[in-house]
Design a protein around this motif. Structure first.
Motif, short mmCIF file in Angstrom:
data_model
loop_
_atom_site.label_atom_id
_atom_site.label_comp_id
_atom_site.label_asym_id
_atom_site.label_seq_id
_atom_site.Cartn_x
_atom_site.Cartn_y
_atom_site.Cartn_z
N UNK A 185 6.05 2.32 13.49
CA UNK A 185 6.28 1.11 14.28
C UNK A 185 6.17 -0.16 13.46
N UNK A 186 5.19 -0.21 12.57
CA UNK A 186 5.02 -1.39 11.70
C UNK A 186 6.25 -1.56 10.82
N UNK A 187 6.65 -0.49 10.16
CA UNK A 187 7.80 -0.57 9.25
C UNK A 187 9.06 -0.93 10.02
N UNK A 188 9.25 -0.31 11.17
CA UNK A 188 10.42 -0.59 12.00
C UNK A 188 10.47 -2.05 12.44
N UNK A 189 9.31 -2.63 12.71
CA UNK A 189 9.22 -4.03 13.11
C UNK A 189 9.43 -4.98 11.94
N UNK A 190 8.85 -4.63 10.79
CA UNK A 190 8.85 -5.56 9.66
C UNK A 190 10.12 -5.52 8.81
N UNK A 191 10.79 -4.39 8.71
CA UNK A 191 11.99 -4.32 7.86
C UNK A 191 13.05 -5.36 8.21
N UNK A 192 13.35 -5.57 9.49
CA UNK A 192 14.38 -6.58 9.81
C UNK A 192 13.95 -8.01 9.43
N UNK A 193 12.66 -8.22 9.21
CA UNK A 193 12.16 -9.55 8.87
C UNK A 193 12.09 -9.80 7.36
N UNK A 194 12.48 -8.82 6.59
CA UNK A 194 12.30 -8.86 5.14
C UNK A 194 12.84 -10.14 4.50
N UNK A 195 14.10 -10.44 4.69
CA UNK A 195 14.68 -11.61 4.02
C UNK A 195 14.13 -12.91 4.58
N UNK A 205 6.38 -1.13 2.04
CA UNK A 205 6.60 -0.28 3.22
C UNK A 205 6.77 1.18 2.80
N UNK A 206 7.35 1.43 1.66
CA UNK A 206 7.45 2.79 1.15
C UNK A 206 6.05 3.37 0.89
N UNK A 207 5.20 2.58 0.28
CA UNK A 207 3.82 3.02 0.02
C UNK A 207 3.08 3.29 1.32
N UNK A 208 3.27 2.43 2.31
CA UNK A 208 2.63 2.64 3.61
C UNK A 208 3.10 3.95 4.23
N UNK A 209 4.39 4.19 4.20
CA UNK A 209 4.92 5.42 4.77
C UNK A 209 4.44 6.66 4.01
N UNK A 210 4.30 6.54 2.71
CA UNK A 210 3.85 7.66 1.89
C UNK A 210 2.33 7.81 1.88
N UNK A 211 1.63 6.74 2.28
CA UNK A 211 0.16 6.78 2.23
C UNK A 211 -0.37 6.79 0.81
N UNK A 212 0.37 6.15 -0.09
CA UNK A 212 0.05 6.21 -1.51
C UNK A 212 0.59 4.95 -2.20
N UNK A 213 -0.22 4.34 -3.03
CA UNK A 213 0.18 3.12 -3.73
C UNK A 213 0.90 3.38 -5.05
N UNK A 214 1.17 4.62 -5.37
CA UNK A 214 1.75 4.97 -6.67
C UNK A 214 3.06 4.24 -6.95
N UNK A 215 3.90 4.06 -5.94
CA UNK A 215 5.19 3.41 -6.16
C UNK A 215 5.03 1.98 -6.66
N UNK A 216 4.05 1.27 -6.11
CA UNK A 216 3.80 -0.10 -6.56
C UNK A 216 3.11 -0.08 -7.92
N UNK A 217 2.08 0.73 -8.04
CA UNK A 217 1.28 0.73 -9.26
C UNK A 217 2.03 1.27 -10.47
N UNK A 218 2.92 2.23 -10.27
CA UNK A 218 3.59 2.87 -11.40
C UNK A 218 5.03 2.41 -11.60
N UNK A 219 5.69 1.98 -10.55
CA UNK A 219 7.09 1.59 -10.67
C UNK A 219 7.29 0.07 -10.59
N UNK A 220 6.94 -0.51 -9.46
CA UNK A 220 7.19 -1.94 -9.25
C UNK A 220 6.49 -2.79 -10.29
#
Length: 141
Positions: free
Chosen positions: A10-20, A65-80
């Motif tokens: 629900x959080x991701x669904x609500x927040x994605x349209x607000x991204x830009x 939002x990807x990290x939230x969905x995955x329950x893991x911060x690896x995408x931010x810490x290792x990629x972004x």
């Protein structure tokens, strides 16, 4: 793996349209904090700089939002974080500016969430801010 009725979905669904919209607000605040900054590509007021900055803030949110969905911060810490260190360094963007942009983004995101949603998202936002702040420290050593 999230059900449509799950709080995280629900959080991701609500927040994605607000991204830009969020990115644009953050960009405006960020550019006012550094009015005299000039990168290798130009000033904050240049349309190309504005467009790429907003796109970058959009990307930060997508990773969050990807990290939230995955329950893991690896995408931010290792990629972004790695992408930002390489690209922003090449563009001569001071790391302090990057960290300030992440802080502004974190505040704007959290300001749009209900209290129950904040409790879910806040640890991820705080981890993102810590990751960028630590990178700043390690890049100065």
């Amino acid at each position: 793996s999230h059900q449509p009725a799950s709080p995280i979905f629900g959080i991701v669904e609500t927040m994605l349209p607000l991204t830009t919209e969020i990115s644009t607000i953050v960009y405006e605040c960020w550019s006012k904090l550094f009015p005299n900054y000039v990168s290798r590509r130009g000033r904050f007021s240049d349309p190309g700089i504005k467009h790429s900055s907003i796109r970058d803030f959009d990307m930060f949110q997508t990773y969050l939002w990807l990290c939230l969905l995955e329950g893991d911060m690896a995408f931010i810490e290792q990629e972004l974080l790695t992408i930002c260190i390489i690209v922003f360094s090449a563009l001569n963007i001071p790391w302090d500016m990057t960290v300030k942009g992440v802080l502004l983004l974190a505040c704007e995101i959290l300001s749009r969430l209900k209290l129950s949603q904040k409790k879910i998202v806040e640890p991820y936002v705080e981890s993102m801010v810590r990751s960028f702040s630590r990178a700043k420290l390690s890049s100065q050593i």
